[in-house]
Design a protein around this motif. Structure first.
Motif, short mmCIF file in Angstrom:
data_model
loop_
_atom_site.label_atom_id
_atom_site.label_comp_id
_atom_site.label_asym_id
_atom_site.label_seq_id
_atom_site.Cartn_x
_atom_site.Cartn_y
_atom_site.Cartn_z
N ILE A 168 10.96 -2.18 -8.12
CA ILE A 168 10.73 -2.37 -6.68
C ILE A 168 9.27 -2.70 -6.41
N ILE A 169 8.38 -1.99 -7.10
CA ILE A 169 6.95 -2.25 -6.93
C ILE A 169 6.60 -3.69 -7.29
N PHE A 170 7.07 -4.13 -8.45
CA PHE A 170 6.71 -5.47 -8.91
C PHE A 170 7.46 -6.57 -8.15
N MET A 171 8.65 -6.27 -7.63
CA MET A 171 9.34 -7.25 -6.78
C MET A 171 8.55 -7.50 -5.50
N VAL A 193 0.84 -1.20 0.00
CA VAL A 193 0.00 0.00 0.00
C VAL A 193 0.87 1.24 0.00
N LEU A 194 1.92 1.24 0.82
CA LEU A 194 2.82 2.39 0.89
C LEU A 194 3.52 2.63 -0.44
N VAL A 195 4.00 1.55 -1.06
CA VAL A 195 4.73 1.69 -2.33
C VAL A 195 3.80 2.20 -3.43
N PHE A 196 2.61 1.60 -3.55
CA PHE A 196 1.69 2.03 -4.60
C PHE A 196 1.13 3.42 -4.33
N THR A 197 1.06 3.79 -3.05
CA THR A 197 0.55 5.12 -2.72
C THR A 197 1.56 6.21 -3.05
N THR A 198 2.82 5.96 -2.73
CA THR A 198 3.84 7.01 -2.85
C THR A 198 4.55 7.03 -4.20
N SER A 199 4.61 5.90 -4.91
CA SER A 199 5.40 5.85 -6.14
C SER A 199 4.94 6.86 -7.19
N GLY A 208 6.73 -11.55 -12.75
CA GLY A 208 8.12 -11.88 -13.06
C GLY A 208 8.54 -11.32 -14.41
N PHE A 209 7.62 -11.34 -15.36
CA PHE A 209 7.92 -10.77 -16.68
C PHE A 209 8.16 -9.26 -16.58
N ASN A 210 7.34 -8.58 -15.79
CA ASN A 210 7.52 -7.14 -15.62
C ASN A 210 8.85 -6.82 -14.96
N VAL A 211 9.24 -7.62 -13.97
CA VAL A 211 10.51 -7.38 -13.27
C VAL A 211 11.68 -7.51 -14.23
N THR A 212 11.60 -8.46 -15.16
CA THR A 212 12.74 -8.71 -16.05
C THR A 212 12.77 -7.81 -17.28
#
Length: 408
Positions: A309-312, A148-154, A296-300
């Protein structure tokens, strides 16, 4: 007795917060009419709120295909949409099975009141199970809060970075949804930002509510099986025995009947858990393979560090969610089969052949595990987790091949 009676209620109390904010319930029979209306109203509000964003996300995906967006752009939103759909389906199955949920809570509470062994003898094992359950819920709560914090602040961080570099303010939202108006108009933008964040909270809370109740039931049935194993191993006492065989001991035979009834109650509770979760577990397995693959596809493929970082975080949470689902299903299977060893370790050889045959029937039944399934298609255990990972890897490899061919 008071201490023992509070064990199940204490476990349920620890997960009640997730139900409070979603409109779901653990014991709907205890609600009066006013509370039922409030609970249902909150659930309907959250359901409409979340699914309006799901429809907007699907619309964006459809427009993306029509406008020729790349695979990377199309898969950016798909994991979040799939997880939102899973949360919505889980909550609907939970609502549909409320009567069964009431029944299993009543059955487990009755087990605690009437079927208890000497807890002190296996207190360490019981505390270990409870502490691990608390660790799992705390870990997932922490990860959810981080998400929630990551998606809120990114989006805010990306807006600030771009403003520093270019001097221009380009508004961003956490999710790429399509609306029938300009979402970046300042008349709507703050509301839409809050709306998308609360939609994410609904998704996480609904998944947590359904999963935490599953973990709690499996843990409590595990504790009951540990108590039953202890009583079964001690069914034939060794006191006042110098030699020979005990014959026609009615007290021991009556005790065996009680233990058989206890075992049957645990089997029924496991079957009730299967009724509640079979369909939602199948949905969970199917969507988890897609979510893990696309995340995993998005991360790579994505080069933006903030998005990686979000997708990890998203990938790690998705893996843990399906892993713990399989772990607790596996725990229930192992717990039911361990009764076989307890029966073998009892002093059955001190009783007559008739008693030995009765014990043999119980032993044969204990060799058939109490198991949960994904609507009959697969058993819920650690092997199922490996199959989910295998399917995710196959989809991931296929997607990477298509992506590489498009780039070349």
């Amino acid at each position: 007795m008071a201490e023992q009676k509070s064990l199940l209620d204490g476990l349920l109390k620890n997960i009640k917060f997730a139900f409070t904010w979603t409109g779901l319930s653990l014991e709907s029979r205890k609600r009066n009419s006013i509370d039922t209306i409030k609970c249902r109203s909150l659930y309907i509000f959250n359901f409409i709120w979340l699914n309006s964003d799901i429809i907007s996300a699907v619309s964006w995906f459809a427009e993306g295909i029509e406008n020729g967006k790349t695979i990377t752009e199309l898969t950016y939103l798909f994991p979040c949409t799939t997880l939102s759909f899973l949360a919505s389906m889980k909550s609907l199955y939970h609502i549909k099975k409320e009567d069964s949920i009431n029944q299993i809570v009543d059955d487990l509470r009755e087990l605690e009141a009437n079927k208890t062994g000497d807890i002190k003898k296996i207190e360490d094992n019981i505390n270990k199970e409870i502490h691990f359950l608390n660790f799992v819920t705390s870990l997932l709560n922490t990860l959810n809060a981080m998400m929630v914090l990551v998606f809120t602040t990114s989006p805010l961080v990306l807006i600030a970075v771009k403003y520093i570099k270019t001097g221009e303010v380009e508004l961003l939202l956490p999710f790429l949804d399509v609306y029938p108006f300009d979402p970046y108009d300042m008349r709507y933008y703050p509301f839409l930002y809050i709306k998308q964040i609360w939609s994410e909270c609904i998704v996480l809370l609904e998944i947590c509510a359904c999963d935490y109740f599953f973990y709690t039931c499996c843990t409590y049935i595990r504790i009951q099986f540990l108590l039953l194993q202890q009583k079964m191993a001690e069914i034939v006492p060794d006191k006042n025995i110098s030699f020979g065989i005990i014959r026609n001991d009615e007290e021991i035979r009556c005790k065996l009947i009680e233990l058989i009834q206890w075992h049957q109650q645990l089997i029924r509770s496991s079957e009730m858990l299967e009724v509640i979760y079979a369909k939602s577990t199948l949905m969970n397995f199917l969507t988890s393979s897609i979510v893990i693959c696309l995340t995993g596809f998005n991360v790579t493929t994505i080069t933006d560090v903030a998005l990686i970082i979000i997708f990890m975080t998203f990938l790690f949470m998705g893996l843990l969610q399906v892993f713990f689902l399989c772990y607790y299903g596996d725990l229930l299977m192992r717990s039911s089969m361990e009764l076989n060893e307890s029966i073998y370790n009892s002093r059955w050889y001190l009783m007559d052949s008739a008693f030995g045959k009765e014990l043999l029937f119980v032993q044969k039944r204990s060799q058939k595990p109490c198991k949960l399934t994904a609507w009959g298609f697969a058993d819920v255990n650690l092997r199922a987790f490996m199959r989910v990972l295998s399917s995710s890897w196959s989809y991931f490899a296929l997607l990477k091949t298509v992506y590489s061919s498009q780039r070349s």
